[in-house]
Design an enzyme around this catalytic site. Sequence first.
Site, mmCIF file in Angstrom:
data_model
loop_
_atom_site.group_PDB
_atom_site.id
_atom_site.type_symbol
_atom_site.label_atom_id
_atom_site.label_comp_id
_atom_site.label_asym_id
_atom_site.label_seq_id
_atom_site.Cartn_x
_atom_site.Cartn_y
_atom_site.Cartn_z
ATOM 1 N N MET A 89 2.862 -2.720 -8.880
ATOM 2 C CA MET A 89 1.535 -2.703 -8.273
ATOM 3 C C MET A 89 0.492 -3.532 -9.025
ATOM 4 O O MET A 89 -0.657 -3.118 -9.146
ATOM 5 C CB MET A 89 1.048 -1.250 -8.160
ATOM 6 C CG MET A 89 1.981 -0.341 -7.387
ATOM 7 S SD MET A 89 2.227 -0.886 -5.702
ATOM 8 C CE MET A 89 0.726 -0.288 -4.979
ATOM 9 N N HIS A 108 7.805 -6.661 0.501
ATOM 10 C CA HIS A 108 6.579 -6.077 1.032
ATOM 11 C C HIS A 108 6.897 -5.431 2.383
ATOM 12 O O HIS A 108 7.620 -6.017 3.202
ATOM 13 C CB HIS A 108 5.510 -7.169 1.203
ATOM 14 C CG HIS A 108 4.202 -6.619 1.684
ATOM 15 N ND1 HIS A 108 3.350 -5.921 0.861
ATOM 16 C CD2 HIS A 108 3.623 -6.652 2.916
ATOM 17 C CE1 HIS A 108 2.295 -5.539 1.570
ATOM 18 N NE2 HIS A 108 2.438 -5.968 2.803
ATOM 19 N N ASP A 140 3.811 -16.036 -5.753
ATOM 20 C CA ASP A 140 2.866 -16.957 -6.380
ATOM 21 C C ASP A 140 1.673 -16.133 -6.866
ATOM 22 O O ASP A 140 1.752 -14.914 -6.920
ATOM 23 C CB ASP A 140 2.483 -18.103 -5.431
ATOM 24 C CG ASP A 140 1.736 -17.613 -4.202
ATOM 25 O OD1 ASP A 140 1.257 -16.462 -4.204
ATOM 26 O OD2 ASP A 140 1.630 -18.399 -3.231
ATOM 27 N N GLU A 141 0.587 -16.834 -7.228
ATOM 28 C CA GLU A 141 -0.535 -16.097 -7.838
ATOM 29 C C GLU A 141 -1.309 -15.233 -6.855
ATOM 30 O O GLU A 141 -2.141 -14.435 -7.247
ATOM 31 C CB GLU A 141 -1.524 -17.088 -8.440
ATOM 32 C CG GLU A 141 -1.063 -17.716 -9.714
ATOM 33 C CD GLU A 141 -1.895 -18.941 -9.983
ATOM 34 O OE1 GLU A 141 -3.109 -18.789 -10.180
ATOM 35 O OE2 GLU A 141 -1.323 -20.047 -9.955
HETATM 36 C C1 GRF Z 1 8.147 -0.554 -0.970
HETATM 37 O O1 GRF Z 1 7.692 -0.204 0.311
HETATM 38 C C2 GRF Z 1 7.939 -2.020 -1.225
HETATM 39 O O2 GRF Z 1 8.075 -2.807 -0.079
HETATM 40 C C3 GRF Z 1 6.519 -2.072 -1.726
HETATM 41 O O3 GRF Z 1 6.366 -0.912 -2.506
HETATM 42 C C4 GRF Z 1 7.277 0.079 -2.061
HETATM 43 C C5 GRF Z 1 8.085 0.461 -3.252
HETATM 44 O O4 GRF Z 1 8.963 1.516 -2.971
HETATM 45 N N1 GRF Z 1 6.250 -3.300 -2.446
HETATM 46 P P1 GRF Z 1 10.085 1.882 -4.027
HETATM 47 O O5 GRF Z 1 9.368 2.184 -5.345
HETATM 48 O O6 GRF Z 1 11.025 0.724 -4.136
HETATM 49 O O7 GRF Z 1 10.751 3.110 -3.475
#
Ligand code: GRF
Length: 199
Positions: A89, A108, A140-141
């Site tokens: 994140m 994503h 990318d950034e």
């Molecule tokens: C997933 O929905 C992914 O696409 C997003 O964050 C979530 C992570 O889920 N980037 P997990 O930690 O892999 O269960």
Amino acid sequence: MKRLGILLSGRGSNFQAIADNIAAGRLDAEIAIVISNRPEAPGLEIARERGLPAISIPSKGLEREPYDRLLLAGLDERRVELVCLAGYMRLLSAAFLRAYPLRVLNIHPSLLPAFPGLDAQHQALEHGVKYSGCTVHFVDEHLDAGPILLQAVVPVLEDDTVESLSARILKEEHRTYTEAIRIVLEGRYRIEGRRVIRW
Ligand code: GRF
């Protein structure tokens, strides 16, 4: 190029799917390190239970560049060749991306460029789209940008909630991420502008 570095911040189900596929011989790669920026991330514990090297490098209170230097040191130490963001994140700095040019992937839960950022499934429901899905792209950034490697589509049903839509998308995420990693590891693609051409 087979040594993967997984960066995560939470649950870690995408990481688990990748680890399962490796264990089952469906992906010829090795998880060299799992790093979480949140010490309490369940994904870290899961990695340790599986006997994988897993460390927490807490990001709280640190600026992006100094934090990314710590991350890079951790990845270098384990000789990571491809970085997979799996629910990580934070945005990565330009310096980080220079160290791993076209060697960082993200997944994503929407059909990008629709609904980047947080709560993509909620955004999709609110917008009233009839289809959504997931996207694996080079990082990318910018947030949830970068050339798109693979997408998978799911229908949005009339009675969907964020939970039911997320679950349908997640199932596709788990399949799609491994497939995308395989394409990159096997070098079966080239990039023209924003387009990833596969063969
Ligand atoms: C997933 O929905 C992914 O696409 C997003 O964050 C979530 C992570 O889920 N980037 P997990 O930690 O892999 O269960």
